[in-house]
Design a protein around this motif. Structure first.
Motif, mmCIF file in Angstrom:
data_model
loop_
_atom_site.group_PDB
_atom_site.id
_atom_site.type_symbol
_atom_site.label_atom_id
_atom_site.label_comp_id
_atom_site.label_asym_id
_atom_site.label_seq_id
_atom_site.Cartn_x
_atom_site.Cartn_y
_atom_site.Cartn_z
ATOM 1 N N MET A 1 -15.704 53.031 42.793
ATOM 2 C CA MET A 1 -14.777 53.034 41.617
ATOM 3 C C MET A 1 -13.365 53.408 42.168
ATOM 4 S SD MET A 1 -15.063 55.472 38.506
ATOM 5 C CE MET A 1 -13.687 55.986 37.577
ATOM 6 N N ALA A 2 -12.239 52.859 41.991
ATOM 7 C CA ALA A 2 -10.893 52.741 42.715
ATOM 8 C C ALA A 2 -10.304 54.040 41.940
ATOM 9 C CB ALA A 2 -10.250 51.603 42.333
ATOM 10 N N LYS A 3 -9.436 54.714 42.642
ATOM 11 C CA LYS A 3 -8.509 55.638 42.119
ATOM 12 C C LYS A 3 -7.427 55.044 41.603
ATOM 13 C CE LYS A 3 -7.887 60.125 44.472
ATOM 14 N NZ LYS A 3 -7.406 61.049 45.459
ATOM 15 N N LYS A 4 -7.160 55.808 40.206
ATOM 16 C CA LYS A 4 -6.011 55.292 39.527
ATOM 17 C C LYS A 4 -4.837 55.931 40.103
ATOM 18 C CE LYS A 4 -4.312 54.971 34.605
ATOM 19 N NZ LYS A 4 -4.543 55.444 33.458
ATOM 20 N N THR A 5 -3.780 54.864 40.321
ATOM 21 C CA THR A 5 -2.498 55.001 40.716
ATOM 22 C C THR A 5 -1.526 55.647 39.729
ATOM 23 O OG1 THR A 5 -2.666 53.349 42.263
ATOM 24 C CG2 THR A 5 -0.555 54.496 42.083
ATOM 25 N N LEU A 6 -0.814 56.961 40.130
ATOM 26 C CA LEU A 6 0.140 57.544 39.254
ATOM 27 C C LEU A 6 1.134 56.633 39.139
ATOM 28 C CD1 LEU A 6 -0.283 61.189 40.220
ATOM 29 C CD2 LEU A 6 -1.289 60.216 38.365
ATOM 30 N N LYS A 7 1.790 56.445 38.137
ATOM 31 C CA LYS A 7 2.893 55.579 37.797
ATOM 32 C C LYS A 7 4.161 56.374 37.490
ATOM 33 C CE LYS A 7 0.695 52.001 38.370
ATOM 34 N NZ LYS A 7 0.834 51.034 39.536
ATOM 35 N N THR A 8 3.884 57.628 37.091
ATOM 36 C CA THR A 8 5.161 58.616 36.551
ATOM 37 C C THR A 8 4.947 59.889 37.378
ATOM 38 O OG1 THR A 8 4.116 59.428 34.790
ATOM 39 C CG2 THR A 8 5.768 57.367 34.350
ATOM 40 N N PHE A 9 5.882 60.463 37.686
ATOM 41 C CA PHE A 9 6.015 61.753 38.342
ATOM 42 C C PHE A 9 5.320 63.084 37.306
ATOM 43 C CE2 PHE A 9 7.623 66.503 38.489
ATOM 44 C CZ PHE A 9 7.298 66.538 39.785
ATOM 45 N N GLN A 10 4.327 63.496 37.964
ATOM 46 C CA GLN A 10 3.602 64.591 37.130
ATOM 47 C C GLN A 10 3.702 66.104 37.950
ATOM 48 O OE1 GLN A 10 -0.400 63.433 36.126
ATOM 49 N NE2 GLN A 10 0.160 61.570 35.468
ATOM 50 N N PRO A 11 4.188 67.053 37.281
ATOM 51 C CA PRO A 11 4.460 68.204 38.208
ATOM 52 C C PRO A 11 3.154 68.990 38.360
ATOM 53 C CG PRO A 11 5.141 68.627 35.745
ATOM 54 C CD PRO A 11 4.599 67.077 35.797
ATOM 55 N N ASP A 12 3.216 70.040 39.406
ATOM 56 C CA ASP A 12 2.143 70.733 39.472
ATOM 57 C C ASP A 12 0.981 69.866 40.367
ATOM 58 O OD1 ASP A 12 3.393 73.107 38.667
ATOM 59 O OD2 ASP A 12 2.696 72.656 36.627
ATOM 60 N N ARG A 13 1.300 69.048 41.197
ATOM 61 C CA ARG A 13 0.320 68.246 41.866
ATOM 62 C C ARG A 13 0.620 68.321 43.242
ATOM 63 N NH1 ARG A 13 -3.241 64.173 39.415
ATOM 64 N NH2 ARG A 13 -3.100 64.363 37.304
ATOM 65 N N GLY A 14 1.340 69.269 43.722
ATOM 66 C CA GLY A 14 1.598 69.758 45.119
ATOM 67 C C GLY A 14 2.812 69.147 45.861
ATOM 68 N N TYR A 15 3.558 68.264 45.133
ATOM 69 C CA TYR A 15 4.672 67.729 45.498
ATOM 70 C C TYR A 15 5.888 67.852 44.608
ATOM 71 C CZ TYR A 15 2.551 64.087 42.680
ATOM 72 O OH TYR A 15 1.950 63.096 41.874
ATOM 73 N N THR A 16 6.924 67.694 45.072
ATOM 74 C CA THR A 16 8.364 67.627 44.186
ATOM 75 C C THR A 16 8.670 66.333 43.594
ATOM 76 O OG1 THR A 16 9.882 67.492 45.928
ATOM 77 C CG2 THR A 16 9.033 69.863 45.552
ATOM 78 N N LYS A 17 9.632 66.586 42.320
ATOM 79 C CA LYS A 17 10.244 65.447 42.098
ATOM 80 C C LYS A 17 10.963 64.552 43.165
ATOM 81 C CE LYS A 17 11.692 62.678 38.398
ATOM 82 N NZ LYS A 17 12.064 61.607 38.869
ATOM 83 N N GLU A 18 11.748 65.409 43.867
ATOM 84 C CA GLU A 18 12.311 64.701 45.107
ATOM 85 C C GLU A 18 11.305 64.165 45.954
ATOM 86 O OE1 GLU A 18 12.599 68.077 44.168
ATOM 87 O OE2 GLU A 18 14.517 67.566 43.033
ATOM 88 N N ASP A 19 10.325 64.766 46.321
ATOM 89 C CA ASP A 19 9.282 64.031 47.311
ATOM 90 C C ASP A 19 8.568 62.613 46.372
ATOM 91 O OD1 ASP A 19 9.373 66.052 48.969
ATOM 92 O OD2 ASP A 19 7.504 67.049 48.227
ATOM 93 N N TRP A 20 8.310 62.796 45.251
ATOM 94 C CA TRP A 20 7.914 61.616 44.454
ATOM 95 C C TRP A 20 8.922 60.375 44.396
ATOM 96 C CZ3 TRP A 20 3.887 59.719 42.182
ATOM 97 C CH2 TRP A 20 3.947 58.786 41.038
ATOM 98 N N ASP A 21 10.342 60.854 44.130
ATOM 99 C CA ASP A 21 11.362 59.763 44.404
ATOM 100 C C ASP A 21 11.453 59.164 45.534
ATOM 101 O OD1 ASP A 21 11.580 60.357 41.591
ATOM 102 O OD2 ASP A 21 13.430 61.810 41.948
ATOM 103 N N GLU A 22 11.174 60.139 46.577
ATOM 104 C CA GLU A 22 11.594 59.469 48.070
ATOM 105 C C GLU A 22 10.563 58.386 48.358
ATOM 106 O OE1 GLU A 22 13.101 59.612 52.015
ATOM 107 O OE2 GLU A 22 13.724 60.699 50.366
#
Length: 100
Positions: A1-22
């Motif tokens: 079963m393939a892992k679903k890819t996150l399409k939008t930033f979700q807080p409290d997942r171990g990374y910052t919004k800046e990391d997500w944007d990078e």
């Protein structure tokens, strides 16, 4: 079963919004990208070797692996003391038998 890819930033997942944007603009890999990919150990052999190295060989083993049946109460008592319960059993047996 393939892992679903996150399409939008979700807080409290171990990374910052800046990391997500990078990294958020990384393109999907194509068949050509996969064809050009090389194994980790081939690209970074020294790092791969250091990870693989681990604990290393036990040149002069000081202990011998045995199978020993003990009562549930004894095991529960030692385990309740936390990690290292096998070493505590060894220490107690050494003390009882006057072994240094």
């Amino acid at each position: 079963m393939a892992k679903k890819t996150l399409k939008t930033f979700q807080p409290d997942r171990g990374y910052t919004k800046e990391d997500w944007d990078e990294v958020g603009d990384n393109p999907e890999w194509t068949a050509e990208d996969f064809a050009k990919a090389r194994p980790f150990a081939e690209v970074l052999p020294d790092l791969a070797a250091s990870i693989r190295r681990g604990r290393g060989p036990n040149k002069a083993p000081t202990k011998k692996l045995v199978s020993l049946r003990l009562s549930r109460e004894v095991i529960d008592k030692y385990k309740a003391g936390g990690d290292g319960w096998q070493s505590r059993i060894d220490a107690d047996l050494r003390r009882i038998n006057k072994i240094k």
